[in-house]
Design a protein around this motif. Structure first.
Motif: not given
Length: 724
Positions: A170-171, A173-174, A283, A287-288, A291
């Motif tokens: 997640a780190e 892609t976020a 995950e 990720r959110r 953001s």
């Protein structure tokens, strides 16, 4: 043995001097060099050239270790070991192979970097930087510190609630796009929304204009019944986003959060906000959250954990149904979302919106003190939106003399029969299961298991009763009081109610919604929907044609200070799903008509009920007018803690009183004493303005007991829900 600055040698995070290190310390003292100019190298490792000391918050959650520890930063980690990142460090000391070394590896967060350390020994190095992502920002750290101080808890426990577990993928892609792959960076602010149904409230359009202008209005919103509240809450969030500020809304469950999320997406489009709930998975949720932390989005809609969301430039902190038990976190130190958002509103200077169909005494106090303004509709609008509420005393005794004692009097049957021709009917039952409580049919003595004395319950029509504690089936039971062998139900659950209604209306489908299976919505066609409180599905179209609120005595008869308030809140939540009176909507409540919560439901006046409850609590000195703490544990430990704690002036100790001793074999609930052990409970009450002193005194006393390891631990709860 203590070091020069009073710390014990072998303090976690600091390697005790020995061997070459001890010789180096003696040489340093002999030459009278200025101490602590910078940490010495650790076993020859090169340290960071600038600010080589990292102050680390270690993830232990123990009060007597609730401080920052100094560690050396190796040169190889200089770029990544920034404030706010996750690290691994050695904590504690032990013997390995005859030589003294550092303890095991634990997680932590770097809080700051320094050029010096006040520890005279050799600093242990940071073992690993888990991620270069600065997740514990200064603002979030300050909020966690304020929450820990308010609830007499450990900072590490609060940080664990505030920062979700790391997900490496997640780190990566976020933040490249929006929270779910939609482009968000560089998107202009949305336009201010139209008032919509906020026009039904005299102050509603003005509240939205103030948010859109960047102001910080604070309001307690008594929402009108009907399906419009998610859109109204979304308009308040959209108005804040239109001003270029952040917006946060905390909902009691995932179903309510999904409704507000859909309404806000329809208003401002995708990519401007995120939905933070457990349903998304670890995950996607992380990720959110990233953001939000990185500033990609400034809008958050979520459940309880979202109260800590690191929203940039927060302009509005909103909460829906603050009386719902889902807003209190069950983990230490058990913070309440309402109180956390109030702290954020005061610290960050943002707007505040507390909304519900009902009104808690805490909400009434915010209005009474002038901290927030009331945001409610006039009586004409309330009468136009509310359904007709009837009680068992509405002329039913003449046709049905046993109406007050019957579980389903003739008024209820007639209401259901008439309403099924127009749409679905909601039936609210306070208890789940089939028959959760059995008693002797002859003497009415509660039926209990002969092995563990647990209560007997029936799980089905053709299954033998069983014990609710040990699970043993009891096909043959004999009453120890009168020798009777027949059982009768004392309390009937949702499944038994659905079974009875299915027999009475064989041509109508019966659906259930409860803890095991919660329905989100039901279609707009004739059906009987049996639900436990809080699990009522939304009826599509205009709403339910009618609602039955059964077994009101089960809600009102609880030995709890909030019994009346909680019963009214649950009734209002179900009745708000029913069509208005002009559309034929009817609600029948099975409770004594003269009781105050029942009359407040009939008049649809939750704010008036809350004001009267607040006035009575003020006379008795009960929360929220006063601040309270519950101290629970073995009798000697409770007495010692209260004696050693420097309680603030004006503190009043109520008790201690013994708690009921649980029989052996009973499942232990969180916070309850172990079966067979005696625990005491004392309440400490202080006047308004002394809550911070009370929390600090109890926290210090608990930390001292843990450090000395004198006796068993004691539990401390600030603002306990149950003070009975």
């Amino acid at each position: 043995m203590s070091s020069e600055n009073g710390r014990p040698e072998g303090t976690p995070g600091q390697e005790p001097p020995g061997g070459e290190q001890l010789a180096l310390i003696r040489e340093t003292v002999r030459r009278a060099r200025p101490p602590r100019a910078r940490p010495r190298t650790w076993r020859g490792a090169e340290l960071a050239p600038r600010d080589p000391v990292a102050r680390v918050l270690v993830d232990k959650g123990l009060l007597h270790l609730d401080r920052l520890f100094d560690y050396a930063v190796p040169a190889a980690m200089d770029a990544e070991a920034r404030p706010g990142v996750r690290v691994r460090v050695r904590f504690g000391a032990g013997e390995r192979g005859g030589r003294r070394e550092g303890g095991g590896l634990v997680n932590g967060f770097i809080v700051e970097r320094r050029a010096e350390s006040d520890f005279p020994g050799t600093l242990a190095p940071v073992a690993q930087v888990l991620s270069p992502e600065p997740v514990l920002t200064p603002g979030l750290l300050a909020l966690c510190r304020a929450v820990a101080d308010r609830y007499a808890g450990a900072l590490a426990d609060v940080v664990q609630l505030a920062v979700p577990p790391r997900m490496a993928r997640a780190e990566r892609t976020a933040g490249r796009d929006g929270p779910d792959g939609t482009a968000a960076a560089g998107v202009p602010h949305p336009p201010p929304p139209a008032p919509g149904t906020w026009a039904r409230y005299p102050a509603g359009p003005g509240y939205l204009r103030a948010l859109a202008a960047g102001e910080s209005p604070r309001a307690v919103w008594t929402a009108l019944p009907g399906p419009h509240w998610p859109e109204e809450l979304a308009r308040a969030l959209a108005a804040t986003l239109a001003a270029g500020r952040g917006a946060l809304a905390v909902l009691p469950d995932g179903r309510a959060a999904a409704r507000v999320d859909a309404a806000l997406t329809a208003l401002v489009g995708a990519g401007r906000h995120v939905l933070l709930t457990a349903d998304a998975g670890p995950e996607a949720r992380y990720r959110r959250w990233l953001s939000v932390s990185r500033g990609t989005v400034r809008g958050v809609v979520g459940t309880r954990a979202a109260m800590f969301a690191p929203v940039r430039d927060l302009g509005l902190a909103a909460i829906w149904e603050d009386g719902d038990t889902g807003h209190r976190d069950p983990h230490e130190p058990m913070p309440h979302a309402r109180e956390v958002l109030l702290l954020r509103a005061a610290r960050e200077g943002c707007g505040f919106l507390l909304g519900a169909h009902g009104c808690t005494v805490e909400a009434a106090q915010l209005v009474e003190t002038g901290w927030a303004r009331p945001l409610a509709a006039d009586r004409d609008a309330v009468r136009a939106a509310a359904p007709l509420v009837r009680t068992v005393g509405d002329g039913d005794e003449a046709r049905d003399p046993a109406a007050r004692a019957a579980r389903l009097p003739s008024l209820a049957w007639e209401t259901v029969r008439d309403a099924l021709g127009r749409g679905p009917v909601l039936v609210q039952v306070p208890r789940r299961g089939y028959v959760p409580k059995l008693a002797c049919a002859h003497c009415r003595e509660p039926a209990r298991c002969v092995h563990c004395a647990g209560p007997l319950a029936a799980t089905g029509e053709r299954t033998p009763p069983g014990c609710g504690w040990c699970g043993r089936a009891v096909p043959e039971w004999t009453c120890p009081e009168c020798g009777g062998t027949r059982l009768r139900g004392q309390v009937f659950g949702a499944r038994r109610t659905a079974e009875e209604l299915g027999r009475a209306f064989p041509a109508v489908p019966v659906r259930t919604s409860g803890r095991d299976h919660v329905l989100a919505s039901v279609p707009d066609r004739p059906a009987l929907v049996v639900s436990t409180p809080g699990a009522e599905p939304v009826a599509e179209g205009p709403g339910y044609a009618a609602a039955l609120l059964l077994d009101g005595w089960a809600l009102l008869g609880r030995p709890d200070l909030r019994a009346g308030e909680e019963a009214l809140r649950r009734w209002l939540g179900a009745a708000a799903l029913v069509r208005p009176r002009s559309g034929g909507g009817t609600v029948v409540v099975m409770a004594e008509p003269a009781l105050r919560p029942v009359q407040a439901l009939v008049r649809w006046d939750p704010a008036g009920h809350a004001r009267r409850e607040l006035a009575e609590r003020a006379e008795l000195g009960f929360p929220p007018v006063s601040r309270m703490a519950a101290v629970t544990g073995p009798p000697e430990a409770v007495a010692e803690l209260l004696e050693s704690a420097g309680l603030p002036a004006g503190a009043e100790v109520l008790g201690p009183v013994p708690l009921p001793v649980a029989p052996p074999g009973q499942p232990r609930r969180p916070g309850a004493p172990p079966p067979g052990e005696r625990w005491d409970r004392a309440l400490v009450r202080v006047p308004p303005g002394s809550g911070a002193e009370l929390a600090a005194a109890l926290r210090t006393a608990r930390a001292a007991r843990l450090a000395r390891r004198t006796g068993p631990p004691v539990r401390v709860r600030i603002d306990p829900e149950d003070i009975g």
